[in-house]
Write a protein that holds these residues in place. Structure first.
Motif, PDB file in Angstrom:
ATOM      1  N   UNK A   1       0.825  -1.250   0.140  1.00  0.00           N
ATOM      2  CA  UNK A   1       0.062  -0.029  -0.079  1.00  0.00           C
ATOM      3  C   UNK A   1       1.016   1.173   0.058  1.00  0.00           C
ATOM      4  N   UNK A   2       1.930   1.160   0.781  1.00  0.00           N
ATOM      5  CA  UNK A   2       2.943   2.356   0.724  1.00  0.00           C
ATOM      6  C   UNK A   2       3.557   2.578  -0.564  1.00  0.00           C
ATOM      7  N   UNK A   3       3.673   1.466  -1.243  1.00  0.00           N
ATOM      8  CA  UNK A   3       4.405   1.593  -2.778  1.00  0.00           C
ATOM      9  C   UNK A   3       3.503   2.242  -3.881  1.00  0.00           C
ATOM     10  N   UNK A   4       2.004   1.732  -3.442  1.00  0.00           N
ATOM     11  CA  UNK A   4       1.309   2.324  -4.292  1.00  0.00           C
ATOM     12  C   UNK A   4       0.891   3.922  -4.256  1.00  0.00           C
ATOM     13  N   UNK A   5       0.981   4.196  -2.998  1.00  0.00           N
ATOM     14  CA  UNK A   5       0.643   5.701  -2.495  1.00  0.00           C
ATOM     15  C   UNK A   5       1.798   6.194  -3.028  1.00  0.00           C
ATOM     16  N   UNK A   6       2.927   6.137  -2.972  1.00  0.00           N
ATOM     17  CA  UNK A   6       4.359   6.764  -3.337  1.00  0.00           C
ATOM     18  C   UNK A   6       4.326   6.911  -4.985  1.00  0.00           C
ATOM     19  N   UNK A   7       3.650   5.843  -5.592  1.00  0.00           N
ATOM     20  CA  UNK A   7       3.512   6.003  -7.080  1.00  0.00           C
ATOM     21  C   UNK A   7       2.605   6.701  -7.462  1.00  0.00           C
ATOM     22  N   UNK A   8       1.420   7.122  -6.688  1.00  0.00           N
ATOM     23  CA  UNK A   8       0.392   7.966  -6.906  1.00  0.00           C
ATOM     24  C   UNK A   8       0.754   9.336  -6.887  1.00  0.00           C
ATOM     25  N   UNK A   9       1.635   9.590  -5.687  1.00  0.00           N
ATOM     26  CA  UNK A   9       2.100  10.982  -5.321  1.00  0.00           C
ATOM     27  C   UNK A   9       2.981  11.275  -6.375  1.00  0.00           C
ATOM     28  N   UNK A  10       4.003  10.472  -7.059  1.00  0.00           N
ATOM     29  CA  UNK A  10       5.017  10.762  -7.818  1.00  0.00           C
ATOM     30  C   UNK A  10       4.472  11.121  -9.256  1.00  0.00           C
ATOM     31  N   UNK A  11       3.240  10.653  -9.597  1.00  0.00           N
ATOM     32  CA  UNK A  11       2.593  10.813 -10.800  1.00  0.00           C
ATOM     33  C   UNK A  11       2.115  12.000 -10.860  1.00  0.00           C
ATOM     34  N   UNK A  12       1.346  12.288  -9.664  1.00  0.00           N
ATOM     35  CA  UNK A  12       0.604  13.356  -9.333  1.00  0.00           C
ATOM     36  C   UNK A  12       1.705  14.629  -9.432  1.00  0.00           C
ATOM     37  N   UNK A  13       2.721  14.616  -8.963  1.00  0.00           N
ATOM     38  CA  UNK A  13       3.626  15.683  -9.035  1.00  0.00           C
ATOM     39  C   UNK A  13       4.367  15.828 -10.500  1.00  0.00           C
ATOM     40  N   UNK A  14       4.723  14.691 -11.160  1.00  0.00           N
ATOM     41  CA  UNK A  14       5.023  14.614 -12.468  1.00  0.00           C
ATOM     42  C   UNK A  14       4.213  15.466 -13.281  1.00  0.00           C
ATOM     43  N   UNK A  15       2.809  15.317 -13.172  1.00  0.00           N
ATOM     44  CA  UNK A  15       1.934  15.688 -13.924  1.00  0.00           C
ATOM     45  C   UNK A  15       1.395  17.280 -13.637  1.00  0.00           C
ATOM     46  N   UNK A  16       1.565  17.401 -12.468  1.00  0.00           N
ATOM     47  CA  UNK A  16       1.009  18.935 -11.754  1.00  0.00           C
ATOM     48  C   UNK A  16       2.293  19.946 -11.624  1.00  0.00           C
TER      49      UNK A  16
END
Length: 41
Positions: free
Chosen positions: A13-28
């Motif tokens: 779950x922690x890895x999924x959260x990190x991936x989501x945050x990274x994708x959001x940061x890259x996009x926004x």
């Protein structure tokens, strides 16, 4: 702290959260960061 806040999440779950945050940061954030760097702000 309620039951919704689980301090001991599984690492998956922690890895999924990190991936989501990274994708959001890259996009926004990343597109704006390049513009800020170019303008020297």
């Amino acid at each position: 702290m309620g039951k919704d806040f689980d301090l001991y999440r599984t690492s998956e779950e922690h890895e999924m959260l990190r991936e989501s945050v990274r994708a959001l940061a890259d996009a926004k954030i990343a597109p704006f960061a390049a513009a800020v760097d170019e303008e020297g702000r």
